[in-house]
Scaffold this active site. Structure first.
Site, PDB file in Angstrom:
ATOM      1  N   THR A   1      38.696  41.417  34.508  1.00 22.31           N
ATOM      2  CA  THR A   1      40.104  41.790  34.512  1.00 22.31           C
ATOM      3  C   THR A   1      40.874  41.131  33.371  1.00 22.31           C
ATOM      4  OG1 THR A   1      42.140  41.507  35.794  1.00 22.31           O
ATOM      5  CG2 THR A   1      40.434  39.902  36.177  1.00 22.31           C
ATOM      6  N   ASP A   2      42.009  41.735  33.002  1.00 20.24           N
ATOM      7  CA  ASP A   2      42.882  41.108  31.995  1.00 20.24           C
ATOM      8  C   ASP A   2      43.599  39.879  32.556  1.00 20.24           C
ATOM      9  OD1 ASP A   2      44.663  42.384  33.697  1.00 20.24           O
ATOM     10  OD2 ASP A   2      45.755  43.453  32.112  1.00 20.24           O
ATOM     11  N   GLU A   3      43.579  39.714  33.896  1.00 22.64           N
ATOM     12  CA  GLU A   3      44.336  38.597  34.490  1.00 22.64           C
ATOM     13  C   GLU A   3      43.767  37.234  34.114  1.00 22.64           C
ATOM     14  OE1 GLU A   3      45.633  38.962  38.496  1.00 22.64           O
ATOM     15  OE2 GLU A   3      45.990  41.107  38.321  1.00 22.64           O
TER      16      GLU A   3
ATOM     17  N   TYR B   1      42.767  34.483  42.531  1.00 25.19           N
ATOM     18  CA  TYR B   1      41.958  35.651  42.131  1.00 25.19           C
ATOM     19  C   TYR B   1      41.549  35.546  40.660  1.00 25.19           C
ATOM     20  CZ  TYR B   1      41.000  40.321  40.258  1.00 25.19           C
ATOM     21  OH  TYR B   1      40.455  41.388  39.579  1.00 25.19           O
TER      22      TYR B   1
ATOM     23  N   LYS C   1      37.852  35.097  38.849  1.00 26.28           N
ATOM     24  CA  LYS C   1      37.289  36.062  37.889  1.00 26.28           C
ATOM     25  C   LYS C   1      36.995  35.359  36.550  1.00 26.28           C
ATOM     26  CE  LYS C   1      36.656  39.932  38.232  1.00 26.28           C
ATOM     27  NZ  LYS C   1      35.501  40.740  38.752  1.00 26.28           N
TER      28      LYS C   1
HETATM   29  P1  NAD Z   1      37.839  46.939  45.456  1.00 28.50           P
HETATM   30  O1  NAD Z   1      38.396  45.783  46.221  1.00 28.50           O
HETATM   31  O2  NAD Z   1      38.415  48.296  45.652  1.00 28.50           O
HETATM   32  O3  NAD Z   1      36.273  47.061  45.726  1.00 28.50           O
HETATM   33  C1  NAD Z   1      35.420  45.953  45.772  1.00 28.50           C
HETATM   34  C2  NAD Z   1      34.082  46.415  46.346  1.00 28.50           C
HETATM   35  O4  NAD Z   1      33.209  45.288  46.364  1.00 28.50           O
HETATM   36  C3  NAD Z   1      34.177  46.927  47.780  1.00 28.50           C
HETATM   37  O5  NAD Z   1      33.432  48.115  47.928  1.00 28.50           O
HETATM   38  C4  NAD Z   1      33.569  45.801  48.601  1.00 28.50           C
HETATM   39  O6  NAD Z   1      32.951  46.247  49.804  1.00 28.50           O
HETATM   40  C5  NAD Z   1      32.548  45.224  47.626  1.00 28.50           C
HETATM   41  N1  NAD Z   1      32.231  43.823  47.900  1.00 28.50           N
HETATM   42  C6  NAD Z   1      33.114  42.808  48.107  1.00 28.50           C
HETATM   43  N2  NAD Z   1      32.466  41.668  48.340  1.00 28.50           N
HETATM   44  C7  NAD Z   1      31.134  41.964  48.261  1.00 28.50           C
HETATM   45  C8  NAD Z   1      29.945  41.194  48.394  1.00 28.50           C
HETATM   46  N3  NAD Z   1      29.995  39.876  48.685  1.00 28.50           N
HETATM   47  N4  NAD Z   1      28.747  41.814  48.234  1.00 28.50           N
HETATM   48  C9  NAD Z   1      28.696  43.141  47.955  1.00 28.50           C
HETATM   49  N5  NAD Z   1      29.778  43.914  47.846  1.00 28.50           N
HETATM   50  C10 NAD Z   1      30.984  43.342  47.998  1.00 28.50           C
HETATM   51  O7  NAD Z   1      37.918  46.498  43.934  1.00 28.50           O
HETATM   52  P2  NAD Z   1      38.283  47.368  42.629  1.00 28.50           P
HETATM   53  O8  NAD Z   1      39.746  47.410  42.470  1.00 28.50           O
HETATM   54  O9  NAD Z   1      37.490  48.602  42.653  1.00 28.50           O
HETATM   55  O10 NAD Z   1      37.710  46.388  41.506  1.00 28.50           O
HETATM   56  C11 NAD Z   1      36.337  46.446  41.117  1.00 28.50           C
HETATM   57  C12 NAD Z   1      36.077  45.397  40.060  1.00 28.50           C
HETATM   58  O11 NAD Z   1      36.918  45.662  38.919  1.00 28.50           O
HETATM   59  C13 NAD Z   1      36.424  43.969  40.486  1.00 28.50           C
HETATM   60  O12 NAD Z   1      35.458  43.111  39.948  1.00 28.50           O
HETATM   61  C14 NAD Z   1      37.793  43.704  39.883  1.00 28.50           C
HETATM   62  O13 NAD Z   1      37.970  42.334  39.642  1.00 28.50           O
HETATM   63  C15 NAD Z   1      37.710  44.508  38.617  1.00 28.50           C
HETATM   64  N6  NAD Z   1      38.998  45.016  38.104  1.00 28.50           N
HETATM   65  C16 NAD Z   1      39.869  45.700  38.900  1.00 28.50           C
HETATM   66  C17 NAD Z   1      41.044  46.224  38.366  1.00 28.50           C
HETATM   67  C18 NAD Z   1      42.023  47.014  39.213  1.00 28.50           C
HETATM   68  O14 NAD Z   1      43.095  47.364  38.715  1.00 28.50           O
HETATM   69  N7  NAD Z   1      41.722  47.328  40.460  1.00 28.50           N
HETATM   70  C19 NAD Z   1      41.331  46.054  37.011  1.00 28.50           C
HETATM   71  C20 NAD Z   1      40.420  45.318  36.213  1.00 28.50           C
HETATM   72  C21 NAD Z   1      39.247  44.833  36.766  1.00 28.50           C
HETATM   73  O1  DAU Z   2      45.438  43.564  35.777  1.00 30.47           O
HETATM   74  C1  DAU Z   2      44.278  43.928  36.478  1.00 30.47           C
HETATM   75  C2  DAU Z   2      44.436  43.580  37.937  1.00 30.47           C
HETATM   76  O2  DAU Z   2      45.386  44.498  38.474  1.00 30.47           O
HETATM   77  C3  DAU Z   2      43.126  43.628  38.719  1.00 30.47           C
HETATM   78  O3  DAU Z   2      42.255  42.651  38.232  1.00 30.47           O
HETATM   79  C4  DAU Z   2      43.374  43.410  40.219  1.00 30.47           C
HETATM   80  O4  DAU Z   2      42.168  43.566  40.930  1.00 30.47           O
HETATM   81  C5  DAU Z   2      44.389  44.429  40.691  1.00 30.47           C
HETATM   82  O5  DAU Z   2      44.695  44.202  42.047  1.00 30.47           O
HETATM   83  C6  DAU Z   2      45.670  44.366  39.837  1.00 30.47           C
HETATM   84  O6  DAU Z   2      46.403  43.124  40.080  1.00 30.47           O
HETATM   85  P1  DAU Z   2      48.017  43.110  40.228  1.00 30.47           P
HETATM   86  O7  DAU Z   2      48.384  41.898  40.965  1.00 30.47           O
HETATM   87  O8  DAU Z   2      48.671  43.379  38.928  1.00 30.47           O
HETATM   88  O9  DAU Z   2      48.174  44.449  41.126  1.00 30.47           O
HETATM   89  P2  DAU Z   2      49.060  44.772  42.412  1.00 30.47           P
HETATM   90  O10 DAU Z   2      48.921  46.248  42.658  1.00 30.47           O
HETATM   91  O11 DAU Z   2      48.785  43.862  43.549  1.00 30.47           O
HETATM   92  O12 DAU Z   2      50.535  44.490  41.898  1.00 30.47           O
HETATM   93  C7  DAU Z   2      51.067  45.149  40.767  1.00 30.47           C
HETATM   94  C8  DAU Z   2      52.475  44.618  40.542  1.00 30.47           C
HETATM   95  O13 DAU Z   2      53.313  45.068  41.618  1.00 30.47           O
HETATM   96  C9  DAU Z   2      52.563  43.100  40.555  1.00 30.47           C
HETATM   97  O14 DAU Z   2      53.520  42.689  39.607  1.00 30.47           O
HETATM   98  C10 DAU Z   2      53.033  42.758  41.967  1.00 30.47           C
HETATM   99  C11 DAU Z   2      53.892  43.964  42.331  1.00 30.47           C
HETATM  100  N1  DAU Z   2      53.900  44.331  43.786  1.00 30.47           N
HETATM  101  C12 DAU Z   2      52.718  44.500  44.404  1.00 30.47           C
HETATM  102  C13 DAU Z   2      52.675  44.840  45.738  1.00 30.47           C
HETATM  103  C14 DAU Z   2      51.357  45.013  46.441  1.00 30.47           C
HETATM  104  C15 DAU Z   2      55.118  44.527  44.429  1.00 30.47           C
HETATM  105  O15 DAU Z   2      56.209  44.410  43.837  1.00 30.47           O
HETATM  106  N2  DAU Z   2      55.067  44.866  45.758  1.00 30.47           N
HETATM  107  C16 DAU Z   2      53.910  45.011  46.445  1.00 30.47           C
HETATM  108  O16 DAU Z   2      53.953  45.302  47.662  1.00 30.47           O
END
Ligand code: NAD
Ligand code: DAU
Length: 353
Positions: free
Chosen positions: A135-137, A160, A164
């Site tokens: 992630t970019d975080e 988180y 990562k």
């Molecule tokens: P998600 O939470 O939707 O899915 C995570 C998956 O991992 C689920 O299917 C869960 O069952 C599985 N999992 C969790 N713990 C496990 C374990 N111990 N063993 C096996 N499986 C397990 O997550 P996502 O949003 O699809 O993110 C996927 C990946 O991409 C993550 O590594 C996250 O850090 C990264 N990422 C997410 C975002 C985003 O915006 N969602 C952006 C950048 C990177």
């Molecule tokens: O940047 C990549 C990341 O983006 C991924 O690595 C993470 O897995 C993914 O969850 C996401 O993280 P954020 O914290 O940016 O996403 P989230 O959707 O939780 O929140 C987006 C923005 O919205 C953040 O500034 C918090 C705000 N927010 C979020 C929720 C859930 C609200 O204002 N209200 C809310 O209820």
């Protein structure tokens, strides 16, 4: 086993991004065997994979990345050429409630997977690949200006992002110390279908649909860089096939939005689609207590990926958001299933207290 040109384990393939990656690989590469390893936590959902579950080149294995014996058994059974590792705990708010769960899955789980891959591939690392999806975080928070590049120093600020960042360091450590072939990508915020409604966009869509209050943290001034999930999956495909061993690539949409502007845009799109008077849903907006340690701004510079490997995002945000809203409105059963059970308990802890 049929004669596949590559056998790939995708971890976390039942989650949001993982299911899109699994779908793309299964459909685009019938010559590859795709084994989806997922523990099916609250975020994992086999309904996300309905359209590929009976494909000849797809197998699901339920298991935990922390279970070394089980994972080693899978390496023996399938003789993988590559791992695309997405399994993780992924929600920042949950990491604030239960940080150690993130250390276990994201840090120990990734280290354990790296170790098993290395042991299983001992003496034959040529042609193998461990692709770590991050992630970019990990880069921390930007001020009003600037972008994250691949050279930006790590500065994670939530449990988180710290977990990562640590997993990224383990991946590079296995590369430098043991010669494990790796690539790593750091992506910005994704949106699209099958996104669990604890995250901003699907939570707002679900609450607008149900006329529930729309909890905006702080003043809604935080900025995120949004990318359509299928564009992320295409980037992973590109990096998997063309990325250089030991390199990392940033993935982003050059698409920055303040949270409050996204919420207004969603309200306006949904007022039209649901036949409500313009402005009706925006009345549900409620400014709530800010997230502790809330990162102000993320913005990715994806020039390296564009210039070196030729990837670029395909969709404008407004178009992607319309498609996403349509998917949620057409898939009420999916939403009902994922919001039953534990979801309500989490929602009460996070928003009702
Ligand atoms: P998600 O939470 O939707 O899915 C995570 C998956 O991992 C689920 O299917 C869960 O069952 C599985 N999992 C969790 N713990 C496990 C374990 N111990 N063993 C096996 N499986 C397990 O997550 P996502 O949003 O699809 O993110 C996927 C990946 O991409 C993550 O590594 C996250 O850090 C990264 N990422 C997410 C975002 C985003 O915006 N969602 C952006 C950048 C990177
Ligand atoms: O940047 C990549 C990341 O983006 C991924 O690595 C993470 O897995 C993914 O969850 C996401 O993280 P954020 O914290 O940016 O996403 P989230 O959707 O939780 O929140 C987006 C923005 O919205 C953040 O500034 C918090 C705000 N927010 C979020 C929720 C859930 C609200 O204002 N209200 C809310 O209820």
């Amino acid at each position: 086993m049929a004669d596949y040109t590559k056998k790939i384990m995708i971890t976390g393939g039942a989650g949001f991004i993982g299911s899109h990656v699994a779908r793309l690989f299964v459909k685009k590469y019938p010559q590859y065997l795709i084994v989806n390893l997922d523990a099916l936590t609250y975020a994992g959902n086999l309904e996300n994979l309905k359209d590929i579950e009976s494909s000849d080149n797809y197998v699901f294995e339920k298991g935990d990345i922390l279970d070394e014996r089980f994972i080693a058994g899978l390496f023996e059974k399938y003789d993988f050429d590559a791992v695309i590792h997405l399994a993780a705990e992924s929600h920042v708010d949950r990491s604030i409630i239960d940080p150690l769960a993130f250390v276990r899955t994201n840090v120990l789980g990734t280290a354990s997977l790296l170790n098993t891959a290395l042991q299983s591939w001992k003496g034959r690392l040529d042609g193998k690949l461990f692709y770590h999806v991050s992630t970019d975080e990990v880069y921390g928070s930007l001020g009003e200006e600037g972008f994250f590049t691949e050279e930006t120093p790590y500065d994670p600020r939530s449990p988180y992002s710290a977990s990562k960042a640590s997993s990224d360091h383990f991946v590079m450590a296995y590369h430098h110390t043991y010669g494990l072939p790796v690539v790593l990508s750091n992506c910005s915020n994704n949106y699209g279908s099958h996104h669990f409604p604890e995250k901003l966009i699907p939570l707002m869509i679900n609450n607008i649909r149900n006329k529930k209050s729309l909890p905006v943290y702080g003043k809604g001034a935080n900025v995120r860089d949004w990318l359509y999930v299928e564009d992320h999956a295409r980037a992973i495909d590109t990096i998997f096939h063309k990325g250089k061993n030991g390199e990392k690539y940033n993935i982003g949409g050059f698409n920055e939005w303040k949270n409050i502007d996204i919420v207004y845009l969603l309200c306006s799109i949904m007022d039209k689609k649901l036949g409500r008077p313009e402005g009706e849903s925006a009345k549900l907006i409620t400014f709530v207590k800010d997230r502790p340690g809330h990162d102000l701004r993320y913005a990715i510079d994806a020039t390296k990926l564009n210039k070196e490997l030729g990837w670029e995002p395909s969709l404008q945000f407004e178009e992607g958001l319309e498609k996403t809203v349509d998917w949620y409105l057409q898939n009420e059963d999916w939403i009902k299933h994922v919001t039953s059970g534990d979801y309500q308990r989490y929602y009460d802890v996070q928003y009702v207290k």
